[in-house]
Design a protein around this motif. Sequence first.
Motif, mmCIF file in Angstrom:
data_model
loop_
_atom_site.group_PDB
_atom_site.id
_atom_site.type_symbol
_atom_site.label_atom_id
_atom_site.label_comp_id
_atom_site.label_asym_id
_atom_site.label_seq_id
_atom_site.Cartn_x
_atom_site.Cartn_y
_atom_site.Cartn_z
ATOM 1 N N GLN A 72 -84.541 -23.561 53.074
ATOM 2 C CA GLN A 72 -84.192 -23.657 51.660
ATOM 3 C C GLN A 72 -85.337 -23.185 50.772
ATOM 4 O O GLN A 72 -85.105 -22.612 49.715
ATOM 5 C CB GLN A 72 -83.692 -25.056 51.283
ATOM 6 C CG GLN A 72 -84.703 -26.168 51.237
ATOM 7 C CD GLN A 72 -85.548 -26.219 49.973
ATOM 8 O OE1 GLN A 72 -85.157 -25.704 48.928
ATOM 9 N NE2 GLN A 72 -86.722 -26.810 50.084
ATOM 10 N N ALA B 14 -83.313 -21.068 44.819
ATOM 11 C CA ALA B 14 -82.227 -21.869 44.242
ATOM 12 C C ALA B 14 -80.870 -21.519 44.860
ATOM 13 O O ALA B 14 -80.347 -20.431 44.662
ATOM 14 C CB ALA B 14 -82.180 -21.676 42.743
ATOM 15 N N SER C 199 -78.266 -17.852 47.555
ATOM 16 C CA SER C 199 -79.154 -18.256 46.478
ATOM 17 C C SER C 199 -79.169 -17.148 45.435
ATOM 18 O O SER C 199 -78.505 -16.120 45.609
ATOM 19 C CB SER C 199 -80.567 -18.489 47.010
ATOM 20 O OG SER C 199 -81.186 -17.253 47.331
ATOM 21 N N ARG D 60 -72.015 -29.072 44.332
ATOM 22 C CA ARG D 60 -73.381 -29.029 43.799
ATOM 23 C C ARG D 60 -74.315 -28.425 44.855
ATOM 24 O O ARG D 60 -75.029 -29.147 45.549
ATOM 25 C CB ARG D 60 -73.843 -30.435 43.427
ATOM 26 C CG ARG D 60 -73.048 -31.056 42.278
ATOM 27 C CD ARG D 60 -73.540 -32.439 41.889
ATOM 28 N NE ARG D 60 -73.964 -33.189 43.051
ATOM 29 C CZ ARG D 60 -75.185 -33.725 43.266
ATOM 30 N NH1 ARG D 60 -76.071 -33.677 42.494
ATOM 31 N NH2 ARG D 60 -75.506 -34.359 44.345
ATOM 32 N N GLU E 249 -77.080 -27.039 44.803
ATOM 33 C CA GLU E 249 -78.513 -27.316 44.652
ATOM 34 C C GLU E 249 -78.953 -28.537 45.457
ATOM 35 O O GLU E 249 -80.155 -28.738 45.684
ATOM 36 C CB GLU E 249 -78.883 -27.480 43.174
ATOM 37 C CG GLU E 249 -78.312 -28.697 42.497
ATOM 38 C CD GLU E 249 -76.897 -28.528 41.919
ATOM 39 O OE1 GLU E 249 -76.449 -29.447 41.217
ATOM 40 O OE2 GLU E 249 -76.243 -27.480 42.175
ATOM 41 N N ASN F 271 -81.286 -27.727 48.154
ATOM 42 C CA ASN F 271 -82.690 -27.600 47.773
ATOM 43 C C ASN F 271 -83.334 -28.969 47.561
ATOM 44 O O ASN F 271 -84.474 -29.193 47.964
ATOM 45 C CB ASN F 271 -82.848 -26.798 46.481
ATOM 46 C CG ASN F 271 -82.412 -25.364 46.614
ATOM 47 O OD1 ASN F 271 -81.454 -24.954 45.975
ATOM 48 N ND2 ASN F 271 -83.086 -24.585 47.441
ATOM 49 N N ASP F 272 -82.594 -29.861 46.922
ATOM 50 C CA ASP F 272 -83.151 -31.162 46.553
ATOM 51 C C ASP F 272 -83.393 -32.081 47.746
ATOM 52 O O ASP F 272 -84.359 -32.835 47.763
ATOM 53 C CB ASP F 272 -82.215 -31.877 45.566
ATOM 54 C CG ASP F 272 -82.066 -31.127 44.253
ATOM 55 O OD1 ASP F 272 -82.935 -30.295 43.922
ATOM 56 O OD2 ASP F 272 -81.050 -31.367 43.558
#
Length: 127
Positions: A32, A37, A61, A86, A88, A91-92
């Motif tokens: 990631q 993103a 991304s 979601r 993202e 990534n989180d």
Amino acid sequence: MVPEELRYTEKHAWVLRTAENGARAGITDHAQEQLGAVVSAHLPRAGDALTAGQPTGQVKSTAAAFDLYAPVSGTVVAVNDDVAARPETVNDDPYGEGWLVEIDLTNTGELDNLLDASAYQDLTSQG
């Protein structure tokens, strides 16, 4: 960040054994980070048969696309719909809320062919 309890592929997927014949999988923190993103995830569907090493989907991304390969063989029993809504999340929290699929394993011995945390860390530090 390479959690010790997970197994890894050279194509930057992780696997967590969740039951005798069950596993959860996703992409690694390293993957990631390389992607940047994440904006979308195209994942297999529940009921799809997976064969270890074969393409199963793609994560995109703003900068690149990352092909997903099955880390183990089995049947997809769950897909993380939150990642579709979601992306993202990958990534989180790639090892937690950003998981991608849950698999009913057809050959638990394949887990022994995966890299442990130390071997994966060596792989990612080489390049």
